[in-house]
Design a protein around this motif. Sequence first.
Motif, PDB file in Angstrom:
ATOM      1  N   ASN A  96      24.109  44.014  27.607  1.00 30.35           N
ATOM      2  CA  ASN A  96      25.063  43.481  26.643  1.00 30.35           C
ATOM      3  C   ASN A  96      24.532  43.639  25.221  1.00 30.35           C
ATOM      4  O   ASN A  96      23.415  43.210  24.911  1.00 30.35           O
ATOM      5  CB  ASN A  96      25.333  42.000  26.927  1.00 30.35           C
ATOM      6  CG  ASN A  96      26.431  41.436  26.049  1.00 30.35           C
ATOM      7  OD1 ASN A  96      27.527  41.990  25.984  1.00 30.35           O
ATOM      8  ND2 ASN A  96      26.158  40.349  25.369  1.00 30.35           N
ATOM      9  N   ASN A 145      25.224  42.560  21.426  1.00 31.78           N
ATOM     10  CA  ASN A 145      25.924  41.404  20.863  1.00 31.78           C
ATOM     11  C   ASN A 145      25.640  41.231  19.369  1.00 31.78           C
ATOM     12  O   ASN A 145      24.905  40.322  18.966  1.00 31.78           O
ATOM     13  CB  ASN A 145      25.518  40.160  21.652  1.00 31.78           C
ATOM     14  CG  ASN A 145      26.217  38.887  21.214  1.00 31.78           C
ATOM     15  OD1 ASN A 145      25.703  37.801  21.415  1.00 31.78           O
ATOM     16  ND2 ASN A 145      27.389  39.001  20.604  1.00 31.78           N
ATOM     17  N   SER A 178      26.093  39.699  15.926  1.00 30.29           N
ATOM     18  CA  SER A 178      26.633  38.375  15.649  1.00 30.29           C
ATOM     19  C   SER A 178      26.214  37.911  14.266  1.00 30.29           C
ATOM     20  O   SER A 178      25.323  38.475  13.632  1.00 30.29           O
ATOM     21  CB  SER A 178      26.162  37.365  16.713  1.00 30.29           C
ATOM     22  OG  SER A 178      24.753  37.357  16.779  1.00 30.29           O
ATOM     23  N   ASP A 200      30.833  41.258  21.924  1.00 24.93           N
ATOM     24  CA  ASP A 200      30.037  41.686  23.074  1.00 24.93           C
ATOM     25  C   ASP A 200      30.533  43.043  23.575  1.00 24.93           C
ATOM     26  O   ASP A 200      31.722  43.200  23.879  1.00 24.93           O
ATOM     27  CB  ASP A 200      30.141  40.665  24.208  1.00 24.93           C
ATOM     28  CG  ASP A 200      29.521  39.343  23.834  1.00 24.93           C
ATOM     29  OD1 ASP A 200      28.288  39.247  23.861  1.00 24.93           O
ATOM     30  OD2 ASP A 200      30.270  38.393  23.522  1.00 24.93           O
ATOM     31  N   SER A 256      29.510  45.453  26.671  1.00 26.18           N
ATOM     32  CA  SER A 256      28.699  45.457  27.883  1.00 26.18           C
ATOM     33  C   SER A 256      28.835  46.776  28.621  1.00 26.18           C
ATOM     34  O   SER A 256      29.958  47.244  28.867  1.00 26.18           O
ATOM     35  CB  SER A 256      29.114  44.312  28.818  1.00 26.18           C
ATOM     36  OG  SER A 256      28.882  43.054  28.234  1.00 26.18           O
ATOM     37  N   TRP A 266      33.812  38.619  23.415  1.00 27.92           N
ATOM     38  CA  TRP A 266      33.479  37.937  22.161  1.00 27.92           C
ATOM     39  C   TRP A 266      32.836  36.595  22.485  1.00 27.92           C
ATOM     40  O   TRP A 266      32.890  36.108  23.621  1.00 27.92           O
ATOM     41  CB  TRP A 266      34.723  37.718  21.299  1.00 27.92           C
ATOM     42  CG  TRP A 266      35.855  37.052  22.036  1.00 27.92           C
ATOM     43  CD1 TRP A 266      36.836  37.654  22.773  1.00 27.92           C
ATOM     44  CD2 TRP A 266      36.111  35.631  22.133  1.00 27.92           C
ATOM     45  NE1 TRP A 266      37.684  36.721  23.331  1.00 27.92           N
ATOM     46  CE2 TRP A 266      37.268  35.480  22.943  1.00 27.92           C
ATOM     47  CE3 TRP A 266      35.479  34.498  21.632  1.00 27.92           C
ATOM     48  CZ2 TRP A 266      37.789  34.229  23.247  1.00 27.92           C
ATOM     49  CZ3 TRP A 266      36.004  33.241  21.937  1.00 27.92           C
ATOM     50  CH2 TRP A 266      37.151  33.128  22.722  1.00 27.92           C
ATOM     51  N   ASP A 267      32.194  35.981  21.471  1.00 28.28           N
ATOM     52  CA  ASP A 267      31.593  34.667  21.654  1.00 28.28           C
ATOM     53  C   ASP A 267      31.641  33.865  20.358  1.00 28.28           C
ATOM     54  O   ASP A 267      31.660  34.429  19.254  1.00 28.28           O
ATOM     55  CB  ASP A 267      30.145  34.780  22.153  1.00 28.28           C
ATOM     56  CG  ASP A 267      29.292  35.671  21.278  1.00 28.28           C
ATOM     57  OD1 ASP A 267      28.782  35.174  20.257  1.00 28.28           O
ATOM     58  OD2 ASP A 267      29.135  36.861  21.604  1.00 28.28           O
ATOM     59  N   ARG A 296      31.412  32.046  25.648  1.00 29.33           N
ATOM     60  CA  ARG A 296      31.347  33.504  25.770  1.00 29.33           C
ATOM     61  C   ARG A 296      32.500  33.952  26.660  1.00 29.33           C
ATOM     62  O   ARG A 296      32.647  33.477  27.785  1.00 29.33           O
ATOM     63  CB  ARG A 296      30.012  33.940  26.373  1.00 29.33           C
ATOM     64  CG  ARG A 296      29.807  35.456  26.389  1.00 29.33           C
ATOM     65  CD  ARG A 296      28.433  35.818  26.942  1.00 29.33           C
ATOM     66  NE  ARG A 296      27.366  35.287  26.119  1.00 29.33           N
ATOM     67  CZ  ARG A 296      26.893  35.880  25.020  1.00 29.33           C
ATOM     68  NH1 ARG A 296      27.419  37.017  24.609  1.00 29.33           N
ATOM     69  NH2 ARG A 296      25.916  35.324  24.335  1.00 29.33           N
TER      70      ARG A 296
END
Length: 306
Positions: A30, A32, A34, A50, A52, A88-89, A107
């Motif tokens: 993953n 990420n 951010s 995210d 993956s 997304w998170d 998440r």
Amino acid sequence: INSPFGLKTLWPDDGALRYVATKSELKVINYNPSAAFKIDDKLSVGGGIDYSTVKVTYDKMLGFPFPPPFGGPDGRENVGEKGHGWGWDLGAMVKPLENHQFGVSYRSGVTSKVKGNVAFSGLAPIGYFIAGQNFYQTGTDTKIKLPASLMLGYAWKPGPWTVAFDAEWTHYSTTKENKSNFAETNPLILAALNAHNPIKRDWRNTWNLGAGTDYKFNRTWAARAGLFYLPSVVPENTWQPSIPDSSIMGFTLGGGYTWQGLTVDLAYNFLDYSKRTVHNQLGLDDGSYKTSINVYSLGLTYRFKV
């Protein structure tokens, strides 16, 4: 960059479970990117995207329980697929009092369409009759659903101590089944390929619990310890040795050393899987299973002065 999900299991090619699984592997990486923003001394928020990548490998032996001349030695089935997906998170940290912090993060799930090939080798005469040769390969694809999760955490920081607790809800129930689609158009071969397709899963949502502590002796040395509990995800009626799931109790120990901006962290993690006794409709994998895992890790962190 991390690996939020993954597994690898190996069973002997001549073992009792060979017609169910010999090698099963899931690799998830993953990425990420951010960002976070400190609104004030009591509240910070953040979020990210995210991406993956998913790789799936699955092997098992093929049995031909027919009398000569139709039967023969075991053949082999191999599946290899790759794909990717997006998610997304979001998260927030609240500090209502000087020594107390609360955190929440979400998440999203990630659905990846993985594509590849399924190959059969060493086909006995009955397989040769269906495929027209003792080796057969065709294209295949399926969807892998990585579950969404909600994390709640609390930390208390009295002096050199940090004591933390967290609870994570994971949405495993989105995994109802694994259905493969094949490029083959011959009805006879397609019927053979779909003999055990889709594979039922019916996984259940879980709450994972954890607690840990960190003690800083000074600016150089720190020690850590913790424990966590991960309940079983897979029900007995769909349990398979390719994913030998059971409830897990984990224990951790570690420490860190910091010198001029460089931190070296060492950790030990012991995972004790509860004994799992299985009697389901598959029949081939009935029995009792017990697993334990030792994990050793080394981490390096360098902090730049700005």
